[in-house]
Design a protein around this motif. Sequence first.
Motif, PDB file in Angstrom:
ATOM      1  N   GLU A  82     -70.145   8.074  17.962  1.00  0.00           N
ATOM      2  CA  GLU A  82     -70.583   6.683  17.973  1.00  0.00           C
ATOM      3  C   GLU A  82     -69.523   5.749  17.398  1.00  0.00           C
ATOM      4  O   GLU A  82     -68.854   6.082  16.420  1.00  0.00           O
ATOM      5  CB  GLU A  82     -71.884   6.531  17.175  1.00  0.00           C
ATOM      6  CG  GLU A  82     -73.083   7.180  17.810  1.00  0.00           C
ATOM      7  CD  GLU A  82     -73.435   6.602  19.172  1.00  0.00           C
ATOM      8  OE1 GLU A  82     -72.993   5.481  19.493  1.00  0.00           O
ATOM      9  OE2 GLU A  82     -74.143   7.288  19.923  1.00  0.00           O
ATOM     10  N   ARG A  83     -69.423   4.576  18.002  1.00  0.00           N
ATOM     11  CA  ARG A  83     -68.517   3.542  17.488  1.00  0.00           C
ATOM     12  C   ARG A  83     -69.281   2.327  16.991  1.00  0.00           C
ATOM     13  O   ARG A  83     -68.799   1.573  16.162  1.00  0.00           O
ATOM     14  CB  ARG A  83     -67.532   3.129  18.582  1.00  0.00           C
ATOM     15  CG  ARG A  83     -66.612   4.275  19.004  1.00  0.00           C
ATOM     16  CD  ARG A  83     -65.705   3.891  20.138  1.00  0.00           C
ATOM     17  NE  ARG A  83     -64.865   5.007  20.553  1.00  0.00           N
ATOM     18  CZ  ARG A  83     -64.062   4.976  21.604  1.00  0.00           C
ATOM     19  NH1 ARG A  83     -63.994   3.879  22.357  1.00  0.00           N
ATOM     20  NH2 ARG A  83     -63.328   6.035  21.913  1.00  0.00           N
ATOM     21  N   ARG A  88     -74.653   4.185  14.850  1.00  0.00           N
ATOM     22  CA  ARG A  88     -74.332   5.124  13.776  1.00  0.00           C
ATOM     23  C   ARG A  88     -75.462   5.169  12.748  1.00  0.00           C
ATOM     24  O   ARG A  88     -75.820   6.241  12.258  1.00  0.00           O
ATOM     25  CB  ARG A  88     -73.009   4.734  13.097  1.00  0.00           C
ATOM     26  CG  ARG A  88     -71.783   4.990  13.962  1.00  0.00           C
ATOM     27  CD  ARG A  88     -70.509   4.587  13.236  1.00  0.00           C
ATOM     28  NE  ARG A  88     -70.281   5.436  12.082  1.00  0.00           N
ATOM     29  CZ  ARG A  88     -69.665   6.621  12.123  1.00  0.00           C
ATOM     30  NH1 ARG A  88     -69.239   7.101  13.281  1.00  0.00           N
ATOM     31  NH2 ARG A  88     -69.481   7.310  11.027  1.00  0.00           N
ATOM     32  N   ALA A  89     -76.024   3.996  12.443  1.00  0.00           N
ATOM     33  CA  ALA A  89     -77.134   3.949  11.483  1.00  0.00           C
ATOM     34  C   ALA A  89     -78.335   4.727  12.012  1.00  0.00           C
ATOM     35  O   ALA A  89     -78.997   5.460  11.265  1.00  0.00           O
ATOM     36  CB  ALA A  89     -77.519   2.495  11.204  1.00  0.00           C
ATOM     37  N   MET A  90     -78.617   4.587  13.312  1.00  0.00           N
ATOM     38  CA  MET A  90     -79.741   5.316  13.900  1.00  0.00           C
ATOM     39  C   MET A  90     -79.479   6.817  13.905  1.00  0.00           C
ATOM     40  O   MET A  90     -80.385   7.630  13.670  1.00  0.00           O
ATOM     41  CB  MET A  90     -80.014   4.803  15.320  1.00  0.00           C
ATOM     42  CG  MET A  90     -80.546   3.382  15.374  1.00  0.00           C
ATOM     43  SD  MET A  90     -81.161   2.910  17.022  1.00  0.00           S
ATOM     44  CE  MET A  90     -79.640   2.973  17.987  1.00  0.00           C
ATOM     45  N   GLU A  91     -78.229   7.189  14.159  1.00  0.00           N
ATOM     46  CA  GLU A  91     -77.897   8.608  14.169  1.00  0.00           C
ATOM     47  C   GLU A  91     -78.009   9.219  12.768  1.00  0.00           C
ATOM     48  O   GLU A  91     -78.347  10.398  12.625  1.00  0.00           O
ATOM     49  CB  GLU A  91     -76.492   8.824  14.730  1.00  0.00           C
ATOM     50  CG  GLU A  91     -76.321   8.483  16.205  1.00  0.00           C
ATOM     51  CD  GLU A  91     -77.137   9.375  17.139  1.00  0.00           C
ATOM     52  OE1 GLU A  91     -77.883  10.249  16.662  1.00  0.00           O
ATOM     53  OE2 GLU A  91     -77.026   9.181  18.359  1.00  0.00           O
ATOM     54  N   GLY A 151     -75.254   5.780  22.025  1.00  0.00           N
ATOM     55  CA  GLY A 151     -74.651   4.684  22.772  1.00  0.00           C
ATOM     56  C   GLY A 151     -73.875   5.162  23.981  1.00  0.00           C
ATOM     57  O   GLY A 151     -73.391   4.347  24.781  1.00  0.00           O
ATOM     58  N   ARG A 152     -73.784   6.465  24.164  1.00  0.00           N
ATOM     59  CA  ARG A 152     -73.062   7.040  25.309  1.00  0.00           C
ATOM     60  C   ARG A 152     -74.053   7.484  26.367  1.00  0.00           C
ATOM     61  O   ARG A 152     -74.953   8.275  26.095  1.00  0.00           O
ATOM     62  CB  ARG A 152     -72.188   8.206  24.858  1.00  0.00           C
ATOM     63  CG  ARG A 152     -71.130   7.753  23.840  1.00  0.00           C
ATOM     64  CD  ARG A 152     -70.095   8.794  23.596  1.00  0.00           C
ATOM     65  NE  ARG A 152     -69.091   8.273  22.685  1.00  0.00           N
ATOM     66  CZ  ARG A 152     -67.810   8.081  23.006  1.00  0.00           C
ATOM     67  NH1 ARG A 152     -67.399   8.347  24.227  1.00  0.00           N
ATOM     68  NH2 ARG A 152     -66.959   7.623  22.115  1.00  0.00           N
ATOM     69  N   ARG A 153     -73.866   6.972  27.567  1.00  0.00           N
ATOM     70  CA  ARG A 153     -74.833   7.215  28.639  1.00  0.00           C
ATOM     71  C   ARG A 153     -75.000   8.691  28.930  1.00  0.00           C
ATOM     72  O   ARG A 153     -76.119   9.164  29.154  1.00  0.00           O
ATOM     73  CB  ARG A 153     -74.383   6.483  29.915  1.00  0.00           C
ATOM     74  CG  ARG A 153     -75.390   6.602  31.048  1.00  0.00           C
ATOM     75  CD  ARG A 153     -75.022   5.701  32.196  1.00  0.00           C
ATOM     76  NE  ARG A 153     -73.690   6.018  32.713  1.00  0.00           N
ATOM     77  CZ  ARG A 153     -73.117   5.364  33.732  1.00  0.00           C
ATOM     78  NH1 ARG A 153     -73.745   4.354  34.306  1.00  0.00           N
ATOM     79  NH2 ARG A 153     -71.915   5.715  34.142  1.00  0.00           N
TER      80      ARG A 153
END
Length: 212
Positions: A82-83, A88-91, A151-153
């Motif tokens: 994640e960028r 990132r917070a959700m992960e 965030g990556r499809r």
Amino acid sequence: MAGIVIGGVGIDAARHVRDRAQWPLAALPLLLAGHSLVEAFVWWGLRGDVSGRVLTVATTVYLVIAFVVLPVYIPVMALLLERSATHRAMEIVTLVAGVLCSVWLGVALLTRPFVARADGHHIVYHVHLQAGPAVIILYLVSTCGALIISGRRFLRWYGIVNLAAVAVLAWVATDAVTSLWCVWAAITCVSVAVYLRATGPAAGPRAPVPVG
């Protein structure tokens, strides 16, 4: 054997890594290939082809990977890719769920009896757990949710497909979800190699730079 084929896929995936953040993703097929190979020893033990001690060790290793390693590994893998600060917070939330799940299941494996038995063409793993539904939710949040919110499809679709597979397998054969879903995840991780091939070609000899 599926584990050997998937292991070859994992080697191919590793050849197409572009940056360090992709290494956990590239290593996923190798991890799941090893998981499949371990289950082969469980099968052999249940058939009496190897000793009871080998069966016990293989069952333990299989469940440790499934119940302790994967709930942490998947969120960490997604987090590293994640960028966006929001993603990132959700992960991190899914990682916390994974750590709780891993500790919960790890304690259960250490303190409670577990057993594997053959049921037709699959293996049923019985682990005595308290508050079963809660740990199932934590497991799904960490292993599928971490991918779905990415965030990556590619990871989002990978997570959706695997969550759908869990639902179908739970409906078809509730007792065999652990074994069948891990086999499914191993097979579908072929898509990881395809994804890395598309995003990062293997490094080869560099073309000479023209001078002048």
